[in-house]
Design an enzyme around this catalytic site. Structure first.
Site, short mmCIF file in Angstrom:
data_model
loop_
_atom_site.label_atom_id
_atom_site.label_comp_id
_atom_site.label_asym_id
_atom_site.label_seq_id
_atom_site.Cartn_x
_atom_site.Cartn_y
_atom_site.Cartn_z
N GLY A 293 -11.19 -6.29 14.96
CA GLY A 293 -11.54 -6.66 16.33
C GLY A 293 -11.36 -8.14 16.63
O GLY A 293 -10.39 -8.77 16.23
N SER A 294 -12.39 -8.70 17.30
CA SER A 294 -12.28 -10.07 17.82
C SER A 294 -12.08 -11.12 16.73
O SER A 294 -11.65 -12.23 17.04
CB SER A 294 -13.54 -10.41 18.61
OG SER A 294 -13.73 -9.46 19.62
N THR A 295 -12.40 -10.80 15.48
CA THR A 295 -12.19 -11.80 14.43
C THR A 295 -10.70 -12.10 14.26
O THR A 295 -10.34 -13.06 13.59
CB THR A 295 -12.76 -11.34 13.07
OG1 THR A 295 -12.21 -10.06 12.76
CG2 THR A 295 -14.27 -11.24 13.11
N MET A 296 -9.84 -11.27 14.87
CA MET A 296 -8.40 -11.50 14.77
C MET A 296 -7.88 -12.41 15.89
O MET A 296 -6.75 -12.88 15.84
CB MET A 296 -7.64 -10.16 14.84
CG MET A 296 -7.80 -9.30 13.60
SD MET A 296 -7.07 -10.11 12.14
CE MET A 296 -8.55 -10.48 11.22
N LYS A 297 -8.71 -12.64 16.91
CA LYS A 297 -8.23 -13.43 18.05
C LYS A 297 -7.74 -14.83 17.68
O LYS A 297 -6.73 -15.28 18.22
CB LYS A 297 -9.31 -13.49 19.14
CG LYS A 297 -9.41 -12.17 19.91
CD LYS A 297 -10.53 -12.19 20.92
CE LYS A 297 -10.70 -10.82 21.55
NZ LYS A 297 -12.01 -10.68 22.20
#
Lengths: 565, 94
Positions: A293-297
């Site tokens: 999820g957002s940890t990849m942004k």
């Protein structure tokens, strides 16, 4: 005259007889000791040996597993196994009640066991007794009870490090964890010696060593037990606080990629596994995958910066807070309006990330994530290690590119996520993760240029500051940075609406990052399920304590300032 | 005479050597038995010490478990984790 003649004849006979007697003796001796006849010397020697020569086993101990400072995590201690040859037992003299008392077992049951095995030649009386307890039984001096020396594995750290260390079965073979992964190195081979014993069973002569005992190799893990304990404790507290189903924590040395702590819940006591279930056994930090999820942004933003199409001053208009791609609508919780790249990370904007991804080639995003180690085995050698998924397409469907940009449609383990985040601590170079104490340089892979990395770490720091999505991840006396994530769990019919995984990946202190921490809380209940609400506070507790314990100089001003935030 | 006495002397010598070697054999066998007994005793001792080490390790890990140490430090010794304002950072000149 005739007397003489008679005498001479008699003399001859006597001489012949006298000569024949020793000859017979010599012949008999030769028959018994020299000639290769049946029941000759070979047979006799064998019979003699069978009564005095014995092969004794020399048990060797399995290798020690220690933490990075040499504190033992798995130790083999000598124990005694008692066994019985029921045919040798003198049942009139056998006091089963006394034996049952020493062994602390039920008298009736033991008696029944003796009866059941009465006509057999082997029965375990008790396995893995303490040597002193076994001695008490042996001192009863019952015929037919024999002892055998064995080693038993003991795990001083208990449930705290259970998932990493694993355990062996009663026969000393690794079943889980490092015990299984490195069984071949750890395993010991017992040796044997031929000896001559006297009637009392004492060894009176050693003939030869047939096989030298081969003790197992010692293994030194990268785990630091002090940090491991703190990580485990805070995770366990969080489990109760959020009534979560499961959870994992990884603490990693930011520079070397060494895993300093890896704890999971639920756990188990490796010294007493009578009630252990499969759920408790899994080392979730390595075996379980979730959508990052957002940890990849930050990686997508890094790809955007590297493409040259965006820089720190670029403005992305996210109005009206939602965007439609194909037949899917991507929404932000509120309309953030115009944002620069830093603010996209600070607020974790779906729409902003989507707009960046629309301008990029899918492979530009994928390449960054691939060099961060996602979708590839970490190579921990750990049994059941998951590789995760990072999709690859010749022709990327648009929606797939978009979902990948914010970390969906792919999967990662907590360990892979921690490893990916080492890039932010090493000027854009990712370090290879390891569970073993590292000697020498760690292999590195470049993910971002140093310039881009400096910009990204500054963005990560804003996430834990006022206005960010993870204010609760900030530390008392250190600067920190990181990114929250929340993923729907996949059920039988696609995404499950009410089951989430909340996580946080971060690093500290920001001037020269020393530690990486990843916290994963699986299915928190009580209406709180966002990574920023559930995982971030655990990150804050663990990181603060870990930095204190590793003697890191605080880089943040007085705590009373923090307290007012 | 000299021809006759020569073998006699060597026979006596050989007999002495023979007896000496026989006694030597008995003696070394005795020494081997003694050493073997000693070796056995030492092996037994090493095993006992190994067992003792295991027991002590168990005890040490129980007494020294982080949970217990922390509990003792806080409850019995009244210790606490230093607060931010109680920490002085000292620059060390290299």
């Amino acid at each position: 005259m005739s007397e003489y003649q008679t005498a001479s004849w008699r003399f001859g006979v006597v001489t012949a007889v006298m000569a024949a007697l020793p000859l017979a003796l010599v012949a008999r001796m030769a028959y018994l000791q020299i000639l290769p006849v049946e029941q000759g010397y070979e047979f006799l020697q064998k019979e003699a040996d069978a009564r005095s020569v014995r092969t004794v086993e020399e048990p060797a101990s399995r290798g020690l597993i220690t933490d990075r400072n040499g504190q033992p995590l798995a130790v083999s201690t000598p124990v005694t196994t008692l066994w019985v040859n029921p045919r040798h037992v003198d049942y009139d003299a056998l006091d089963v009640r006394e034996i049952a008392k020493i062994l602390d077992v039920d008298f009736g049951e033991l008696k029944a066991r003796f009866n059941r095995y009465r006509n057999r030649q082997f029965m375990y009386l008790a396995r893995h007794l303490s040597p002193s307890q076994a001695q008490q039984v042996l001192e009863l001096d019952v015929r037919g009870i024999y002892s055998q020396r064995e080693y038993k594995r003991f795990y001083p750290a208990g449930e705290v490090a259970a998932h990493v260390v694993g355990f062996t079965n009663i026969d000393g073979q690794g079943q889980e964890g490092i015990e299984l992964a490195l069984n071949e190195q750890l395993v010991a081979e017992s040796g044997s010696r031929r000896v001559v014993k006297d009637l009392k069973g004492n060894v009176i002569r050693e003939i030869r060593q047939e096989k030298a005992p081969q003790p197992g190799t010692d293994i030194r893990l990268s785990i630091d037990m002090r940090l491991q304990f703190q990580a485990y404790r805070y995770l366990k507290e969080a489990m109760v606080r959020y009534q979560a189903k499961a959870g994992s924590i990884i603490l990693m040395d930011a520079k070397s990629g060494e895993v300093l702590a890896m704890a999971n819940q639920p756990s188990y006591n490796p010294n007493n596994r009578s009630t252990v279930t499969g759920e408790q056994l899994r080392n979730r930090a390595i075996t379980d995958v979730f959508e990052p999820g957002s940890t990849m942004k930050p990686f997508t933003v890094g790809a955007a910066l590297a493409s040259g199409k965006f820089d720190m001053t670029s403005i992305v208009d996210t109005s009206p807070g939602r965007i439609r791609v194909r037949n899917k609508t991507i929404v932000d919780p509120v309309n953030y309006g115009e944002m620069d790249l830093a603010k996209i990370i600070t607020k974790s904007s779906q729409v902003g990330t989507t707009k960046l991804a629309l301008e990029l080639e899918a492979d530009e995003i994928r390449d960054v994530m691939a060099s961060a180690g996602l979708g590839q085995a970490v190579g921990s050698g750990f049994p059941g290690e998951s590789v995760g998924v990072l999709p690859y397409r010749d022709k990327w469907p648009l929606l797939e590119k978009i979902t990948m940009s914010y970390g969906y449609g792919m999967s990662s383990t907590a360990l892979q996520l921690a490893q990916a985040y080492t890039a932010f601590a090493n000027d854009g170079e990712r370090v290879e993760a390891t569970l073993f104490k590292r000697n020498g340089e760690s292999p590195k892979t470049r993910v971002f240029s140093k310039e881009i990395n400096d910009e990204l770490t500054a963005m990560l720091q804003t996430v834990v500051e006022p206005g960010g999505t993870a204010k609760r991840a900030q530390l008392q006396s250190f600067t920190a940075g990181g990114k929250t994530g929340t993923a729907h769990k996949v059920g039988k019919h696609g995404y499950d609406d009410h089951r989430y995984t909340a996580f946080f990946a971060g690093l500290a202190p920001m001037n020269d990052p020393k530690l990486i921490a990843v916290v994963v809380i699986d299915e928190p209940s009580q209406d709180r399920y966002y990574g920023g609400e559930v995982a971030a506070p655990v990150f804050s507790q663990v990181m603060q304590r870990a930095l204190e314990m590793t003697q890191t100089a605080p880089d943040k001003a007085a705590a009373n300032e923090v307290a007012t935030l | 005479m000299t021809v006759k006495s020569k073998p006699k002397a060597s026979v006596v010598l050989l007999a002495i050597v023979n007896i000496a070697s026989a006694i030597g054999l008995v003696y070394t066998t005795h020494l081997v038995r003694q050493s073997t007994a000693e070796l056995q005793a030492l092996r037994e001792q090493s095993y006992q010490l190994d067992a003792e080490y295991g027991r002590l390790l168990l005890e040490a890990s129980t007494l020294g478990s982080h949970a217990r140490v922390e509990a003792v430090a806080v409850d019995q010794l009244g210790m606490q984790i230093p607060k931010q304002e109680q920490v002085e950072v000292i620059e060390v000149q290299p």
